[in-house]
Write a protein that holds these residues in place. Structure first.
Motif, short mmCIF file in Angstrom:
data_model
loop_
_atom_site.label_atom_id
_atom_site.label_comp_id
_atom_site.label_asym_id
_atom_site.label_seq_id
_atom_site.Cartn_x
_atom_site.Cartn_y
_atom_site.Cartn_z
N GLU A 15 0.84 -1.20 0.00
CA GLU A 15 0.00 0.00 0.00
C GLU A 15 0.87 1.24 0.00
OE1 GLU A 15 -3.49 0.33 0.08
OE2 GLU A 15 -3.33 -1.73 -0.62
N ARG A 16 0.46 2.22 -0.78
CA ARG A 16 1.18 3.48 -0.81
C ARG A 16 0.22 4.58 -0.42
NH1 ARG A 16 5.73 3.40 -3.91
NH2 ARG A 16 5.38 5.45 -4.78
N LEU A 126 -0.13 2.03 -12.29
CA LEU A 126 -0.81 1.94 -11.00
C LEU A 126 -0.08 2.76 -9.96
CD1 LEU A 126 -1.60 -1.90 -10.92
CD2 LEU A 126 -3.00 -0.03 -11.84
N GLU A 127 -0.85 3.34 -9.05
CA GLU A 127 -0.27 4.11 -7.96
C GLU A 127 -0.09 3.24 -6.72
OE1 GLU A 127 0.83 7.08 -8.38
OE2 GLU A 127 0.05 7.14 -10.43
N ALA A 128 -0.91 2.22 -6.63
CA ALA A 128 -0.85 1.34 -5.47
C ALA A 128 -1.12 -0.08 -5.90
CB ALA A 128 -1.88 1.77 -4.42
N CYS A 129 -0.58 -1.01 -5.15
CA CYS A 129 -0.78 -2.42 -5.48
C CYS A 129 -2.17 -2.85 -5.04
CB CYS A 129 0.29 -3.27 -4.77
SG CYS A 129 0.18 -5.01 -5.21
N VAL A 134 0.54 -8.97 -5.84
CA VAL A 134 1.81 -8.90 -5.13
C VAL A 134 2.78 -8.05 -5.93
CG1 VAL A 134 3.78 -10.20 -4.25
CG2 VAL A 134 1.47 -11.18 -4.12
N ALA A 135 3.26 -7.00 -5.32
CA ALA A 135 4.29 -6.17 -5.95
C ALA A 135 5.15 -5.58 -4.84
CB ALA A 135 3.66 -5.06 -6.78
N THR A 136 6.31 -6.17 -4.67
CA THR A 136 7.16 -5.73 -3.57
C THR A 136 8.13 -4.65 -4.01
OG1 THR A 136 8.63 -7.57 -4.05
CG2 THR A 136 7.01 -7.90 -2.32
N THR A 137 8.34 -4.55 -5.31
CA THR A 137 9.23 -3.51 -5.81
C THR A 137 8.45 -2.56 -6.72
OG1 THR A 137 9.88 -4.68 -7.82
CG2 THR A 137 11.12 -5.18 -5.81
N GLN A 138 8.99 -1.39 -6.91
CA GLN A 138 8.35 -0.43 -7.82
C GLN A 138 8.27 -1.00 -9.23
OE1 GLN A 138 6.94 2.55 -7.01
NE2 GLN A 138 6.21 2.59 -9.12
N ARG A 139 9.32 -1.71 -9.62
CA ARG A 139 9.34 -2.30 -10.95
C ARG A 139 8.19 -3.29 -11.14
NH1 ARG A 139 10.36 -1.56 -16.12
NH2 ARG A 139 10.79 -3.51 -17.23
N GLN A 140 7.93 -4.11 -10.13
CA GLN A 140 6.83 -5.06 -10.22
C GLN A 140 5.49 -4.34 -10.29
OE1 GLN A 140 7.66 -7.39 -6.71
NE2 GLN A 140 8.77 -8.98 -7.87
#
Length: 222
Positions: A15-16, A126-129, A134-140
DNA sequence: TGAAGGATTTGT
DNA sequence: CAAATCCTTCAC
């Protein structure tokens, strides 16, 4: 006016904080009542919003393609059929189709009723996962919706949405570009690139694909 | 009634 | 570069 969904507690990662700003105005059907090649580049920077129950997902459009009635690559080039019927509907309708038996792709119907123009949404930033991803890195995170099939999967866009209308009170709608995005374009800090479309066998030379230059969320190579 | 193939994605 | 996978579309 739609309020953002309340923050769900208990999401330990992904979450961002960028999803709390006020929603931009919803795009009106009248704004979409132009030819697809006219609308498609202007949809880049707009936000696709998806609501499923309590969950609201938002993604900035960073890549589009236009298809028109007299375009051999268009699904409605030959005639109206059961599958492409939504493309012949009024601007503001959603056209979803299944491809290769596996994936879904989503289009925004434009121009006017009876004429099959539509804009394929090819990638979102996307601004948030999303909660189920699952996206643990910004690249993902950047690659999560980098492609027409991928963004439909992540947003839960499926065939039942085909033929429905974009509606801020419904499950899917569009919001206008932010002033920051427009300013970026004006200043040249953001640039649109126009190229030929991808993955088609007819109308290959028609340059109706647009994407945001150097954007990590664009499908394939920018 | 049947077969071809597609506005893709992923892995080899 | 080929498989996955299904249903629309078009030919016979």
């Amino acid at each position: 006016m739609l309020e953002d969904s309340r923050e769900q507690s208990g999401h330990p990662r992904g979450e961002r904080d960028g999803d709390r700003g006020p929603s931009r105005p919803a795009i009106a059907d009248s704004w979409l009542a132009r030819s697809a090649p006219e609308v498609a580049p202007e949809l880049v920077g707009c936000v696709l919003v998806r609501r499923v129950g309590e969950t609201v997902l938002r993604g900035t459009i960073v890549e589009t393609e236009a298809y028109t009635a007299d375009d051999p690559a268009c699904h409605a080039y030959r005639r109206q059929t059961k599958r492409n019927a939504a493309m012949f509907g009024a601007p503001g309708l959603v056209y979803v189709y299944q491809i290769y038996g596996i994936h879904r792709c989503v289009n925004i119907v434009t121009l006017r009723e009876g004429v099959a123009d539509a804009v394929l949404i090819r990638a979102l930033q996307l601004e948030a996962c999303p909660p189920d991803e699952v996206a643990t890195t910004q690249r993902q995170l950047d690659r999560l919706a980098a492609g027409p099939g991928k963004l439909c999967r992540v947003f839960g866009i499926d065939l039942p949405l085909c033929g429905t209308r974009l509606d801020p009170a419904g499950e899917l709608w569009l919001e206008a570009r932010s002033p920051e995005f427009s300013d970026g374009l004006d200043r040249g800090e953001l640039q649109l690139v126009q190229t030929a479309r991808i993955g088609i066998t007819r109308g290959v030379e028609i340059p109706w694909r647009w994407y945001l230059k150097d954007c990590p969320a664009v499908s394939k190579k920018g």
